[in-house]
Design an enzyme around this catalytic site. Structure first.
Site, mmCIF file in Angstrom:
data_model
loop_
_atom_site.group_PDB
_atom_site.id
_atom_site.type_symbol
_atom_site.label_atom_id
_atom_site.label_comp_id
_atom_site.label_asym_id
_atom_site.label_seq_id
_atom_site.Cartn_x
_atom_site.Cartn_y
_atom_site.Cartn_z
ATOM 1 N N SER A 157 0.841 -1.195 0.000
ATOM 2 C CA SER A 157 0.000 0.000 0.000
ATOM 3 C C SER A 157 0.873 1.242 0.000
ATOM 4 O O SER A 157 1.652 1.471 0.931
ATOM 5 C CB SER A 157 -0.921 0.022 1.222
ATOM 6 O OG SER A 157 -1.434 1.330 1.396
ATOM 7 N N GLN A 159 -0.235 4.168 0.273
ATOM 8 C CA GLN A 159 -0.744 5.113 1.274
ATOM 9 C C GLN A 159 -0.093 4.836 2.625
ATOM 10 O O GLN A 159 0.287 5.762 3.347
ATOM 11 C CB GLN A 159 -2.266 5.021 1.362
ATOM 12 C CG GLN A 159 -2.932 5.502 0.082
ATOM 13 C CD GLN A 159 -4.433 5.397 0.121
ATOM 14 O OE1 GLN A 159 -5.020 4.919 1.083
ATOM 15 N NE2 GLN A 159 -5.074 5.840 -0.956
ATOM 16 N N ASP A 310 -5.649 0.360 -9.356
ATOM 17 C CA ASP A 310 -6.800 1.212 -9.676
ATOM 18 C C ASP A 310 -7.362 0.924 -11.069
ATOM 19 O O ASP A 310 -8.412 1.472 -11.435
ATOM 20 C CB ASP A 310 -6.407 2.694 -9.571
ATOM 21 C CG ASP A 310 -6.150 3.099 -8.117
ATOM 22 O OD1 ASP A 310 -6.646 2.406 -7.205
ATOM 23 O OD2 ASP A 310 -5.450 4.103 -7.898
ATOM 24 N N ARG A 341 -15.251 -2.711 -4.100
ATOM 25 C CA ARG A 341 -15.091 -2.637 -5.556
ATOM 26 C C ARG A 341 -15.068 -4.033 -6.182
ATOM 27 O O ARG A 341 -15.483 -4.207 -7.327
ATOM 28 C CB ARG A 341 -13.778 -1.898 -5.829
ATOM 29 C CG ARG A 341 -13.683 -1.274 -7.169
ATOM 30 C CD ARG A 341 -12.433 -0.398 -7.261
ATOM 31 N NE ARG A 341 -12.672 0.987 -6.935
ATOM 32 C CZ ARG A 341 -11.710 1.899 -6.803
ATOM 33 N NH1 ARG A 341 -10.440 1.551 -6.951
ATOM 34 N NH2 ARG A 341 -12.008 3.150 -6.537
ATOM 35 N N ARG A 383 -14.339 5.055 -9.928
ATOM 36 C CA ARG A 383 -13.661 4.172 -10.898
ATOM 37 C C ARG A 383 -14.631 3.138 -11.478
ATOM 38 O O ARG A 383 -14.493 2.722 -12.624
ATOM 39 C CB ARG A 383 -12.441 3.505 -10.271
ATOM 40 C CG ARG A 383 -11.380 4.531 -9.885
ATOM 41 C CD ARG A 383 -10.003 3.951 -9.733
ATOM 42 N NE ARG A 383 -9.158 4.810 -8.926
ATOM 43 C CZ ARG A 383 -8.487 5.873 -9.373
ATOM 44 N NH1 ARG A 383 -8.556 6.207 -10.640
ATOM 45 N NH2 ARG A 383 -7.758 6.603 -8.560
HETATM 46 C C1 S3P Z 1 -2.760 5.605 -3.677
HETATM 47 C C2 S3P Z 1 -2.502 4.285 -3.373
HETATM 48 C C3 S3P Z 1 -3.431 3.193 -3.679
HETATM 49 C C4 S3P Z 1 -4.461 3.615 -4.736
HETATM 50 C C5 S3P Z 1 -5.054 4.968 -4.454
HETATM 51 C C6 S3P Z 1 -3.961 6.028 -4.395
HETATM 52 C C7 S3P Z 1 -1.757 6.617 -3.264
HETATM 53 O O1 S3P Z 1 -4.118 2.831 -2.492
HETATM 54 O O2 S3P Z 1 -5.483 2.645 -4.828
HETATM 55 O O3 S3P Z 1 -5.976 5.316 -5.473
HETATM 56 O O4 S3P Z 1 -1.784 7.742 -3.781
HETATM 57 O O5 S3P Z 1 -0.918 6.290 -2.429
HETATM 58 P P1 S3P Z 1 -3.496 1.778 -1.425
HETATM 59 O O6 S3P Z 1 -2.289 2.391 -0.814
HETATM 60 O O7 S3P Z 1 -4.599 1.555 -0.420
HETATM 61 O O8 S3P Z 1 -3.197 0.545 -2.230
#
Ligand code: S3P
Length: 400
Positions: A157, A159, A310, A341, A383
């Protein structure tokens, strides 16, 4: 239908959030060109203003000026992240390094999304969290002096990785991370490096080491178009009866272009190609060209998923028009996106007459040539809406 022309898509969402956060941590004025101006980007800008940064209004085509104080100030009340998971998780990382209490919340969809994946390692670093809704938002965080962190992520992830790297930056401590194989998008690492900070990656990017060497210096960045937005137009061009579509100034970071590999397997080498044009700090940018092609099924394995996470809705739509059965392995993370999703994707494909099934964490989609006809449910997930809009461009389709 013919899909042809030269198009620019809106700015990359992941890079926009990161640029705004980094600029707010710089002491002085940064300029961000080509930023996304959607609601998610506005959520980040609005809450940074409430944390003391001077962020100019987000308007399409206008540069954004971010006046940073080198740190955030205590907010007057709760910080609302709207629908944006990236805003919430990166913000929690940064707040973890600030010595005040703040409450972070979001809309109904965001409040259902898991946050312990960031709060557990941030607690280990020294922040204190009060949960008000189990694993979800709202959460109250009191930051403090942080300790260095060594952490093995349970899920790929960006994020989570971004939250922990921003915590290291704001708190001035080392962060060593290991991601599962097929590591996630590396925009934080590239931005940090582009800003002269010290991040090393080894083993194909899955081992990440941040070392504190100082703060962020004000910067200028021209953000490329979002390849995840471009993907929908690529899908429409592939399914079209003629034409050639050129998407200009789009981000081509290899940790984001996994869907292009899958499209080439489904549609042949000539279906999509890229031409590099410039670098945006450390991010490769170029033109993406797509043309119509008959499609065949493929298997998308678990290690590929983070680089196209995504784009699974769009690829599933293409799979529903391809010959044979396409399998997406280990896509369970799609259950905790803006909607469930994974289940909605399969249910919607069935609703328009396709054969789709979730088995464990794998998604199976069998293609057919009959026009897609039926009513779909997006549960507010952009999406899903975009992917099924693409399917609506097929001759005789009636997708509502
Ligand atoms: C993102 C990371 C992804 C992605 C999201 C944007 C980011 O999520 O699905 O649209 O900008 O770090 P995850 O970290 O939960 O996989």
């Amino acid at each position: 239908m013919k899909v042809a022309g030269h198009v620019r898509v809106p700015g990359d969402k992941s890079i926009t959030h990161r640029a705004f956060f980094a600029a707010a941590l710089a002491q002085g004025t940064s300029w961000v060109e080509g930023a996304l101006t959607s609601r998610d980007a506005r959520s980040t800008a609005a809450l940074l203003r409430r944390l003391g940064a001077d962020v100019s209004p987000l308007r399409r085509g206008a540069r954004v000026r971010v006046g940073g104080l080198g740190r955030l100030l205590e907010p007057p009340d709760a910080l609302h992240c709207g629908n944006s998971g990236t805003t919430a998780r990166l913000l929690l990382g940064i707040l973890a390094a600030h010595p005040f209490r703040a409450t972070v919340t979001g809309d109904t969809s965001l409040r259902r999304r898991p946050m312990r994946r960031v709060t557990v390692p941030l607690t280990e670093m020294g922040a204190t969290f009060v949960e008000h809704n189990n694993d979800g938002l709202p959460l109250s965080v009191t930051g403090g002096p942080l300790q260095p962190l060594t952490h093995r992520q349970q899920v790929s992830s960006a994020q989570v990785k971004g939250a922990l790297l921003f915590a290291g930056l704001a708190g001035g401590v080392s962060v060593d991370l290991i991601e599962p194989s097929g590591g996630s998008r590396d925009h934080t690492e590239r931005l940090f490096r582009g800003l002269g900070l010290t991040v090393e990656t080894v083993r194909g990017g899955e081992w990440i080491h941040y070392r504190p060497t100082g703060g962020v210096v004000p910067f200028e960045l021209s953000i490329p178009g979002d390849i995840s937005s471009a993907a929908f137009l690529v899908g429409a061009a592939l399914l079209a009866e003629g034409g050639e579509l050129s998407l200009e100034d789009v981000g081509l970071n290899p940790t984001r272009t996994g869907f292009l590999e899958v499209v080439r397997r489904m549609g042949g080498e000539g279906s999509v190609h890229t031409e590099p044009s410039r670098m945006a700090l450390e991010e490769p940018v170029g033109t993406l060209v797509a043309r119509p092609s008959p499609l065949s099924s493929t298997e998308v394995d678990a290690a590929e998923i983070p680089s196209l996470i995504d784009e699974v809705p769009l690829l599933a739509i293409l799979a529903s028009r391809a010959e044979g059965t396409t399998v997406f392995r280990e896509v369970g993370e799609l259950r905790v996106k803006e909607s469930n999703r994974l289940e909605l994707l399969a249910a919607n494909l069935r609703a328009i007459g396709s054969d789709a099934e979730v088995r464990g964490n794998d998604l199976y989609v069998t293609g057919g040539a009959a026009p897609p006809v039926g009513r779909i449910r997006t549960a507010g997930d952009h999406r899903l809406a975009m992917a099924f809009a693409v399917l609506g461009t097929v001759p005789a389709a009636r997708v509502m």
